[in-house]
Write a protein that holds these residues in place. Structure first.
Motif, PDB file in Angstrom:
ATOM      1  N   LEU A  80       0.864  -1.188   0.000  1.00  0.00           N
ATOM      2  CA  LEU A  80       0.000   0.000   0.000  1.00  0.00           C
ATOM      3  C   LEU A  80       0.896   1.233   0.000  1.00  0.00           C
ATOM      4  CD1 LEU A  80      -2.913   0.996   0.046  1.00  0.00           C
ATOM      5  CD2 LEU A  80      -2.781   1.070   2.534  1.00  0.00           C
ATOM      6  N   TYR A  81       1.256   1.686  -1.199  1.00  0.00           N
ATOM      7  CA  TYR A  81       2.096   2.866  -1.383  1.00  0.00           C
ATOM      8  C   TYR A  81       3.433   2.717  -0.657  1.00  0.00           C
ATOM      9  CZ  TYR A  81      -1.890   5.072  -3.592  1.00  0.00           C
ATOM     10  OH  TYR A  81      -2.926   5.350  -4.450  1.00  0.00           O
ATOM     11  N   LEU A  82       4.125   1.611  -0.921  1.00  0.00           N
ATOM     12  CA  LEU A  82       5.467   1.404  -0.396  1.00  0.00           C
ATOM     13  C   LEU A  82       6.476   2.006  -1.372  1.00  0.00           C
ATOM     14  CD1 LEU A  82       5.319  -2.261   0.948  1.00  0.00           C
ATOM     15  CD2 LEU A  82       5.047  -0.134   2.211  1.00  0.00           C
ATOM     16  N   TYR A  83       7.330   2.890  -0.868  1.00  0.00           N
ATOM     17  CA  TYR A  83       8.280   3.594  -1.730  1.00  0.00           C
ATOM     18  C   TYR A  83       9.500   2.725  -2.011  1.00  0.00           C
ATOM     19  CZ  TYR A  83      11.453   7.231  -3.409  1.00  0.00           C
ATOM     20  OH  TYR A  83      12.332   7.971  -4.164  1.00  0.00           O
ATOM     21  N   ASN A  84       9.904   2.671  -3.268  1.00  0.00           N
ATOM     22  CA  ASN A  84      11.089   1.930  -3.697  1.00  0.00           C
ATOM     23  C   ASN A  84      12.166   2.942  -4.092  1.00  0.00           C
ATOM     24  OD1 ASN A  84      13.057   0.391  -4.984  1.00  0.00           O
ATOM     25  ND2 ASN A  84      11.586  -1.000  -5.913  1.00  0.00           N
ATOM     26  N   GLN A  85      13.241   3.000  -3.322  1.00  0.00           N
ATOM     27  CA  GLN A  85      14.298   3.968  -3.593  1.00  0.00           C
ATOM     28  C   GLN A  85      15.061   3.673  -4.878  1.00  0.00           C
ATOM     29  OE1 GLN A  85      16.672   3.877  -0.007  1.00  0.00           O
ATOM     30  NE2 GLN A  85      15.589   5.632   0.855  1.00  0.00           N
ATOM     31  N   VAL A  86      15.005   2.438  -5.355  1.00  0.00           N
ATOM     32  CA  VAL A  86      15.770   2.080  -6.557  1.00  0.00           C
ATOM     33  C   VAL A  86      15.229   2.799  -7.793  1.00  0.00           C
ATOM     34  CG1 VAL A  86      16.486   0.193  -8.065  1.00  0.00           C
ATOM     35  CG2 VAL A  86      16.414  -0.136  -5.584  1.00  0.00           C
ATOM     36  N   ASP A  87      13.911   2.795  -7.987  1.00  0.00           N
ATOM     37  CA  ASP A  87      13.350   3.448  -9.168  1.00  0.00           C
ATOM     38  C   ASP A  87      12.522   4.688  -8.834  1.00  0.00           C
ATOM     39  OD1 ASP A  87      11.086   2.318  -8.077  1.00  0.00           O
ATOM     40  OD2 ASP A  87      10.593   1.075  -9.813  1.00  0.00           O
ATOM     41  N   GLY A  88      12.343   5.000  -7.550  1.00  0.00           N
ATOM     42  CA  GLY A  88      11.670   6.228  -7.167  1.00  0.00           C
ATOM     43  C   GLY A  88      10.155   6.203  -7.299  1.00  0.00           C
ATOM     44  N   TYR A  89       9.541   5.031  -7.259  1.00  0.00           N
ATOM     45  CA  TYR A  89       8.086   4.916  -7.379  1.00  0.00           C
ATOM     46  C   TYR A  89       7.469   4.375  -6.088  1.00  0.00           C
ATOM     47  CZ  TYR A  89       7.928   5.746 -12.446  1.00  0.00           C
ATOM     48  OH  TYR A  89       7.998   6.318 -13.701  1.00  0.00           O
ATOM     49  N   ASP A  90       6.246   4.822  -5.805  1.00  0.00           N
ATOM     50  CA  ASP A  90       5.422   4.159  -4.796  1.00  0.00           C
ATOM     51  C   ASP A  90       4.794   2.926  -5.432  1.00  0.00           C
ATOM     52  OD1 ASP A  90       5.848   5.848  -2.664  1.00  0.00           O
ATOM     53  OD2 ASP A  90       4.108   7.106  -3.042  1.00  0.00           O
ATOM     54  N   TYR A  91       4.707   1.836  -4.666  1.00  0.00           N
ATOM     55  CA  TYR A  91       4.168   0.585  -5.204  1.00  0.00           C
ATOM     56  C   TYR A  91       2.882   0.190  -4.499  1.00  0.00           C
ATOM     57  CZ  TYR A  91       8.069  -0.674  -8.229  1.00  0.00           C
ATOM     58  OH  TYR A  91       8.989  -0.712  -9.249  1.00  0.00           O
ATOM     59  N   VAL A  92       1.941  -0.303  -5.303  1.00  0.00           N
ATOM     60  CA  VAL A  92       0.662  -0.821  -4.812  1.00  0.00           C
ATOM     61  C   VAL A  92       0.583  -2.296  -5.184  1.00  0.00           C
ATOM     62  CG1 VAL A  92      -1.847  -0.632  -4.964  1.00  0.00           C
ATOM     63  CG2 VAL A  92      -0.437   1.421  -5.077  1.00  0.00           C
ATOM     64  N   GLY A  93       0.106  -3.112  -4.253  1.00  0.00           N
ATOM     65  CA  GLY A  93       0.009  -4.538  -4.506  1.00  0.00           C
ATOM     66  C   GLY A  93      -1.184  -4.906  -5.362  1.00  0.00           C
ATOM     67  N   ASN A  94      -1.268  -6.189  -5.687  1.00  0.00           N
ATOM     68  CA  ASN A  94      -2.342  -6.706  -6.530  1.00  0.00           C
ATOM     69  C   ASN A  94      -2.724  -8.096  -6.018  1.00  0.00           C
ATOM     70  OD1 ASN A  94      -4.042  -7.653  -8.505  1.00  0.00           O
ATOM     71  ND2 ASN A  94      -2.618  -7.319 -10.207  1.00  0.00           N
ATOM     72  N   PRO A  95      -3.806  -8.222  -5.253  1.00  0.00           N
ATOM     73  CA  PRO A  95      -4.190  -9.525  -4.696  1.00  0.00           C
ATOM     74  C   PRO A  95      -4.508 -10.579  -5.755  1.00  0.00           C
ATOM     75  CG  PRO A  95      -5.337  -7.735  -3.572  1.00  0.00           C
ATOM     76  CD  PRO A  95      -4.687  -7.128  -4.778  1.00  0.00           C
ATOM     77  N   ALA A  96      -4.800 -10.135  -6.983  1.00  0.00           N
ATOM     78  CA  ALA A  96      -5.143 -11.083  -8.044  1.00  0.00           C
ATOM     79  C   ALA A  96      -3.932 -11.530  -8.850  1.00  0.00           C
ATOM     80  CB  ALA A  96      -6.172 -10.455  -8.981  1.00  0.00           C
ATOM     81  N   ILE A  97      -2.738 -11.160  -8.432  1.00  0.00           N
ATOM     82  CA  ILE A  97      -1.544 -11.490  -9.189  1.00  0.00           C
ATOM     83  C   ILE A  97      -1.337 -13.003  -9.222  1.00  0.00           C
ATOM     84  CG2 ILE A  97       0.144 -11.440  -7.298  1.00  0.00           C
ATOM     85  CD1 ILE A  97       1.903  -9.686  -9.140  1.00  0.00           C
ATOM     86  N   ARG A  98      -0.842 -13.504 -10.357  1.00  0.00           N
ATOM     87  CA  ARG A  98      -0.688 -14.942 -10.556  1.00  0.00           C
ATOM     88  C   ARG A  98       0.734 -15.400 -10.229  1.00  0.00           C
ATOM     89  NH1 ARG A  98      -3.483 -13.041 -14.888  1.00  0.00           N
ATOM     90  NH2 ARG A  98      -1.628 -13.073 -16.242  1.00  0.00           N
ATOM     91  N   THR A  99       0.875 -16.686 -10.016  1.00  0.00           N
ATOM     92  CA  THR A  99       2.177 -17.291  -9.740  1.00  0.00           C
ATOM     93  C   THR A  99       3.096 -17.152 -10.952  1.00  0.00           C
ATOM     94  OG1 THR A  99       1.234 -18.879  -8.189  1.00  0.00           O
ATOM     95  CG2 THR A  99       3.336 -19.459  -9.183  1.00  0.00           C
ATOM     96  N   GLU A 100       4.350 -16.778 -10.703  1.00  0.00           N
ATOM     97  CA  GLU A 100       5.342 -16.660 -11.758  1.00  0.00           C
ATOM     98  C   GLU A 100       5.951 -18.024 -12.055  1.00  0.00           C
ATOM     99  OE1 GLU A 100       8.237 -13.178 -11.852  1.00  0.00           O
ATOM    100  OE2 GLU A 100       9.574 -14.850 -11.337  1.00  0.00           O
ATOM    101  N   LYS A 101       6.100 -18.349 -13.342  1.00  0.00           N
ATOM    102  CA  LYS A 101       6.635 -19.646 -13.753  1.00  0.00           C
ATOM    103  C   LYS A 101       7.807 -19.430 -14.714  1.00  0.00           C
ATOM    104  CE  LYS A 101       2.386 -20.170 -14.934  1.00  0.00           C
ATOM    105  NZ  LYS A 101       1.667 -19.297 -13.969  1.00  0.00           N
ATOM    106  N   SER A 102       8.786 -20.340 -14.679  1.00  0.00           N
ATOM    107  CA  SER A 102       9.947 -20.161 -15.545  1.00  0.00           C
ATOM    108  C   SER A 102      10.577 -21.488 -15.930  1.00  0.00           C
ATOM    109  CB  SER A 102      10.995 -19.288 -14.849  1.00  0.00           C
ATOM    110  OG  SER A 102      11.558 -19.976 -13.746  1.00  0.00           O
TER     111      SER A 102
END
Length: 208
Positions: free
Chosen positions: A40-62
């Motif tokens: 919920l609006y967590l700031y990332n110093q690496v790219d300078g953006y606030d981040y919002v989560g997504n409860p519907a995000i899917r599992t990453e596969k590789s």
């Protein structure tokens, strides 16, 4: 609720006492982190953006492969490594123009989501050289690049980077001098809100 499975196989062949190579193949899955799902609006110093989560995000596969060539002698060893990753539902942050950042000075807001397909490929060179019983030199140089299915460069990918360290040990004292350098990163995409970053060079030194 996330069922994950990972499979791994490795084949190795030693051509002589000095040379060898290894081939690694793997299938991996990664569940979203708490941050990626519920930030919920967590700031990332690496790219300078606030981040919002997504409860519907899917599992990453590789699927990933790695090939290593190794050379080893009494006072010297080196490894050349090539690797590639092919992703489905790759997790990344997407710029949300309609949302206002909560952190003063932030570049904007990103929300985590899935990229249907993407790949990352790269190579590295590592070696250690014991110049004398007291002096050694090591080096780690890595390059990688990644794109999504629309040929946009993936975010948060490091440019060519090299770490070179000289060490000296005597009478329970350890000294080191280290050079850390990185190339300019031009392989960025405005689609993911990234801009070009300049190269850098840092010198470190220490005693313990």
């Amino acid at each position: 609720t996330n069922w994950l499975y990972n499979a791994f196989v490795q084949l190795g062949y030693h051509t002589s006492s000095a040379f060898s190579f290894d081939l690694k193949l793997a299938r991996g899955m990664r569940a979203p982190t708490l941050k990626e799902a519920y930030a919920l609006y967590l700031y990332n110093q690496v790219d300078g953006y606030d981040y919002v989560g997504n409860p519907a995000i899917r599992t990453e596969k590789s699927f990933n492969g790695e090939l290593n060539f190794s050379y080893k002698r009494k006072n010297f060893d080196a490894v050349i490594r090539g690797f590639s990753y092919f992703f489905q539902d790759y997790i990344a942050g997407f710029v949300q123009p309609g949302l206002m950042p909560m952190t003063i000075g932030a570049n904007g807001v990103k929300q985590f989501g899935n990229i249907p397909s993407a790949y990352i490929a790269g190579a590295s060179l590592l070696f250690n050289w014991n110049l004398t019983p007291k002096v050694s030199f090591s080096s780690n140089t890595t390059w990688q690049s990644g794109k999504d299915k629309n040929e946009n460069y993936l975010p948060m990918i490091s440019p060519l980077k090299s770490i070179n360290t000289l060490r000296y040990s005597a009478n329970h004292w350890h000294f080191f001098a280290e050079a850390v350098s990185a190339a300019t990163q031009n392989k960025v995409s405005s689609f993911y809100g990234e801009t070009r970053t300049p190269g850098f060079f840092i010198m470190n030194a220490g005693i313990d």
